[in-house]
Design a protein around this motif. Structure first.
Motif, PDB file in Angstrom:
ATOM      1  N   GLY A 156      16.934  -5.774  -1.893  1.00  0.00           N
ATOM      2  CA  GLY A 156      16.940  -7.273  -2.232  1.00  0.00           C
ATOM      3  C   GLY A 156      15.624  -7.823  -2.018  1.00  0.00           C
ATOM      4  N   LEU A 157      14.613  -7.010  -1.848  1.00  0.00           N
ATOM      5  CA  LEU A 157      13.317  -7.619  -1.346  1.00  0.00           C
ATOM      6  C   LEU A 157      12.289  -7.790  -2.669  1.00  0.00           C
ATOM      7  N   PRO A 158      11.425  -8.688  -2.839  1.00  0.00           N
ATOM      8  CA  PRO A 158      10.623  -8.469  -3.847  1.00  0.00           C
ATOM      9  C   PRO A 158       9.381  -7.812  -3.746  1.00  0.00           C
ATOM     10  N   TRP A 159       8.878  -7.406  -4.842  1.00  0.00           N
ATOM     11  CA  TRP A 159       7.996  -6.627  -4.742  1.00  0.00           C
ATOM     12  C   TRP A 159       6.702  -7.387  -5.493  1.00  0.00           C
ATOM     13  N   SER A 160       5.410  -6.802  -4.759  1.00  0.00           N
ATOM     14  CA  SER A 160       4.146  -7.510  -5.569  1.00  0.00           C
ATOM     15  C   SER A 160       3.297  -6.802  -5.164  1.00  0.00           C
ATOM     16  N   ASP A 161       1.988  -6.274  -5.990  1.00  0.00           N
ATOM     17  CA  ASP A 161       0.914  -5.374  -5.831  1.00  0.00           C
ATOM     18  C   ASP A 161       0.291  -5.548  -4.428  1.00  0.00           C
ATOM     19  N   ASP A 162       0.204  -6.746  -3.708  1.00  0.00           N
ATOM     20  CA  ASP A 162      -0.593  -6.679  -2.505  1.00  0.00           C
ATOM     21  C   ASP A 162       0.126  -6.274  -1.512  1.00  0.00           C
ATOM     22  N   LEU A 163       1.391  -5.566  -1.757  1.00  0.00           N
ATOM     23  CA  LEU A 163       2.129  -5.011  -0.632  1.00  0.00           C
ATOM     24  C   LEU A 163       1.540  -3.649  -0.313  1.00  0.00           C
ATOM     25  N   TRP A 164       0.797  -3.134  -1.410  1.00  0.00           N
ATOM     26  CA  TRP A 164       0.286  -1.796  -1.177  1.00  0.00           C
ATOM     27  C   TRP A 164      -1.216  -1.778  -1.064  1.00  0.00           C
ATOM     28  N   LEU A 165      -1.454  -1.657   0.345  1.00  0.00           N
ATOM     29  CA  LEU A 165      -3.081  -1.475   0.713  1.00  0.00           C
ATOM     30  C   LEU A 165      -3.606  -0.412   0.613  1.00  0.00           C
ATOM     31  N   ARG A 166      -4.108  -0.081  -0.824  1.00  0.00           N
ATOM     32  CA  ARG A 166      -4.678   1.129  -1.032  1.00  0.00           C
ATOM     33  C   ARG A 166      -5.924   1.480  -0.143  1.00  0.00           C
ATOM     34  N   CYS A 167      -5.949   2.954   0.349  1.00  0.00           N
ATOM     35  CA  CYS A 167      -7.136   3.446   0.886  1.00  0.00           C
ATOM     36  C   CYS A 167      -6.863   4.931   0.786  1.00  0.00           C
ATOM     37  N   ARG A 168      -7.958   5.647   1.014  1.00  0.00           N
ATOM     38  CA  ARG A 168      -7.893   7.282   1.003  1.00  0.00           C
ATOM     39  C   ARG A 168      -6.959   7.632   2.447  1.00  0.00           C
ATOM     40  N   PRO A 169      -6.322   8.510   2.382  1.00  0.00           N
ATOM     41  CA  PRO A 169      -5.510   8.703   3.478  1.00  0.00           C
ATOM     42  C   PRO A 169      -6.145   9.479   4.624  1.00  0.00           C
ATOM     43  N   ARG A 170      -6.950   8.433   5.431  1.00  0.00           N
ATOM     44  CA  ARG A 170      -7.823   8.978   6.608  1.00  0.00           C
ATOM     45  C   ARG A 170      -7.640   7.887   7.552  1.00  0.00           C
ATOM     46  N   LEU A 190       7.475  -5.973   4.941  1.00  0.00           N
ATOM     47  CA  LEU A 190       6.905  -4.464   4.926  1.00  0.00           C
ATOM     48  C   LEU A 190       5.709  -4.373   4.011  1.00  0.00           C
ATOM     49  N   VAL A 191       4.556  -3.682   4.358  1.00  0.00           N
ATOM     50  CA  VAL A 191       3.457  -3.178   3.726  1.00  0.00           C
ATOM     51  C   VAL A 191       3.355  -1.504   3.554  1.00  0.00           C
ATOM     52  N   LEU A 192       3.026  -0.857   2.440  1.00  0.00           N
ATOM     53  CA  LEU A 192       2.738   0.356   2.330  1.00  0.00           C
ATOM     54  C   LEU A 192       1.090   0.432   2.445  1.00  0.00           C
ATOM     55  N   VAL A 193       0.748   1.250   3.577  1.00  0.00           N
ATOM     56  CA  VAL A 193      -0.803   1.467   3.896  1.00  0.00           C
ATOM     57  C   VAL A 193      -0.995   2.755   3.510  1.00  0.00           C
ATOM     58  N   GLY A 194      -2.341   2.974   2.396  1.00  0.00           N
ATOM     59  CA  GLY A 194      -2.773   4.147   2.214  1.00  0.00           C
ATOM     60  C   GLY A 194      -2.515   4.815   0.818  1.00  0.00           C
ATOM     61  N   GLY A 195      -3.254   5.897   0.254  1.00  0.00           N
ATOM     62  CA  GLY A 195      -2.872   6.228  -0.968  1.00  0.00           C
ATOM     63  C   GLY A 195      -3.708   5.544  -2.183  1.00  0.00           C
ATOM     64  N   ASP A 196      -3.980   6.182  -2.969  1.00  0.00           N
ATOM     65  CA  ASP A 196      -4.794   5.766  -4.182  1.00  0.00           C
ATOM     66  C   ASP A 196      -4.209   6.038  -5.461  1.00  0.00           C
ATOM     67  N   PRO A 197      -4.171   5.390  -6.508  1.00  0.00           N
ATOM     68  CA  PRO A 197      -3.694   5.831  -7.597  1.00  0.00           C
ATOM     69  C   PRO A 197      -4.212   7.196  -8.318  1.00  0.00           C
ATOM     70  N   GLY A 198      -3.404   7.793  -9.095  1.00  0.00           N
ATOM     71  CA  GLY A 198      -4.163   8.939  -9.945  1.00  0.00           C
ATOM     72  C   GLY A 198      -3.544  10.374  -9.196  1.00  0.00           C
ATOM     73  N   THR A 199      -2.739  10.388  -8.318  1.00  0.00           N
ATOM     74  CA  THR A 199      -2.140  11.686  -8.099  1.00  0.00           C
ATOM     75  C   THR A 199      -0.440  11.460  -7.913  1.00  0.00           C
ATOM     76  N   THR A 200       0.055  12.534  -8.275  1.00  0.00           N
ATOM     77  CA  THR A 200       1.513  12.529  -8.351  1.00  0.00           C
ATOM     78  C   THR A 200       2.091  12.029  -7.024  1.00  0.00           C
ATOM     79  N   VAL A 201       1.535  12.654  -5.879  1.00  0.00           N
ATOM     80  CA  VAL A 201       2.047  12.280  -4.508  1.00  0.00           C
ATOM     81  C   VAL A 201       1.829  10.779  -4.309  1.00  0.00           C
ATOM     82  N   ALA A 202       0.917   9.982  -4.681  1.00  0.00           N
ATOM     83  CA  ALA A 202       0.712   8.600  -4.503  1.00  0.00           C
ATOM     84  C   ALA A 202       1.517   7.909  -5.497  1.00  0.00           C
ATOM     85  N   GLU A 203       1.691   8.343  -6.595  1.00  0.00           N
ATOM     86  CA  GLU A 203       2.674   7.656  -7.518  1.00  0.00           C
ATOM     87  C   GLU A 203       3.940   7.682  -7.031  1.00  0.00           C
TER      88      GLU A 203
END
Length: 343
Positions: A215-229, A188-201
């Motif tokens: 039981g799945l590992p986390w790595s930073d590349d699982l979050w594909l940051r982008c503005r929610p558009r 799985l990946v998480l697509v969208g959102g940027d750091p700095g708001t309570t919603v994104a966090e």
């Protein structure tokens, strides 16, 4: 000599016409509980027929209230904020307030200028979804004047004394992620959102928490940051599809991102809901009409707007009351885009 222009009738003239005292008419126009509802309705109807327009400046000098309320969002064209704005304006105008709107587009300076304008005009309140990384100091010109502030959707965590109406974003994201996990998805990946708001966090923490619970590992590349558009969601999805192996499921920050994600999948020969599962947060009308129909978590924009306006109106009447922190619980709408259980 006449000019051909009729003068605006005064409250005294309206009172004489109705056989009431000027004081009764004045109180009726201020919606005083001392005046019977039938009398207030009679006075208001007479005022409308006579073309009477109250002097807002004079009224503000008498009452200390401008009847101006500010609303500041980052994207009023987005259906979520458009629905929220409609609900806010309906409730505030019913109470006689005028609504001034600011589209800050994630720019703190835009909110700073708007706050200064509201302070200069003696605004009675502000409903705001703040830009990323701002602090409570941005609201200081209003706070110094005792102007109440209600946060919607997003808030500033250190401002615990302010009212707020938000979604349970952490729980909502856990519900969306859990749907794909229950169907057997593990990449799985998480697509969208940027750091700095309570919603994104909060949404990021919900995604991570659900992966951990499975039981799945986390790595930073699982979050594909982008503005929610939509366009940026499509671009982020293409980056994910270039991975080897590509994800089997995409959890989207909002419905707009999901629409972009599903369009991008088709350009690479993947069918959403069949080859790759998609879920989102938003609950927009378009989600039901899209193909495949979008599995999504309701964002409650109309309810947030109505509650925020009601809380602001109550705060203006009772400024010393304890702060209200309202969190709306999520509701998952299961449709076609998440697909069937994987073998």
């Amino acid at each position: 000599m006449t000019t051909g222009k009729s003068r605006r009738p005064t409250q005294r003239q309206i009172a004489q016409r109705l056989g009431l005292s000027p004081a009764t008419v004045s109180l009726a126009l201020r919606d005083s509980p001392m005046i019977a509802a039938e009398t207030r309705a009679l006075v208001c109807e007479a005022m409308r027929e006579a073309g009477y327009v109250p002097n807002a400046v004079a009224a503000s000098l008498r009452t200390g209230r401008s009847r101006i309320v500010g609303v500041s969002f980052h994207n009023i064209a987005h259906q979520f904020f458009a629905e929220m704005l409609i609900a806010i304006e309906k409730r505030m105008t019913e109470g006689g307030a005028a609504v001034l709107i600011n589209n800050h587009d994630e720019n703190p300076e835009s909110l700073v200028r708007f706050v200064e304008t509201l302070a200069a005009y003696g605004a009675d309140g502000l409903i705001v979804s703040p830009p990323p990384h701002v602090t409570v100091e941005v609201l200081a010109p209003l706070r110094r004047r005792g102007v109440p502030i209600v946060y919607v959707s997003r808030h500033i965590r250190t401002d615990a004394g302010a009212d707020r109406v938000i979604n349970a974003d952490h729980a909502a994201m856990r519900a969306a992620t859990a749907r794909l996990l229950a169907l057997g998805h593990r990449r799985l990946v998480l697509v969208g959102g940027d750091p700095g708001t309570t919603v994104a966090e909060d949404r990021l923490s919900g995604f991570r928490a659900e992966l951990t619970a499975a039981g799945l590992p986390w790595s930073d590349d699982l979050w594909l940051r982008c503005r929610p558009r939509l366009v940026e969601g499509a671009a982020a999805a293409l980056r994910a599809l270039d991975r080897d192996p590509p994800p089997t499921g995409m959890v989207c920050f909002n419905d707009l991102v999901a629409f972009g994600v599903m369009n991008a999948m088709r350009t690479r020969g993947y069918e959403p809901g069949r080859d790759i599962g998609v879920v989102a947060l938003g609950g927009t009308d378009e989600g039901a009409a899209f193909h495949p129909s979008l599995t999504t978590v309701l964002d409650n924009p109309g309810k947030i707007g109505r509650l925020a306006a009601e809380i602001l109106a109550a705060r203006m009447k009772t400024p010393e009351a304890a702060p209200r922190h309202v969190m709306l619980e999520p509701k998952l709408l299961v449709r076609e885009s998440c697909g069937a259980r994987r073998a």
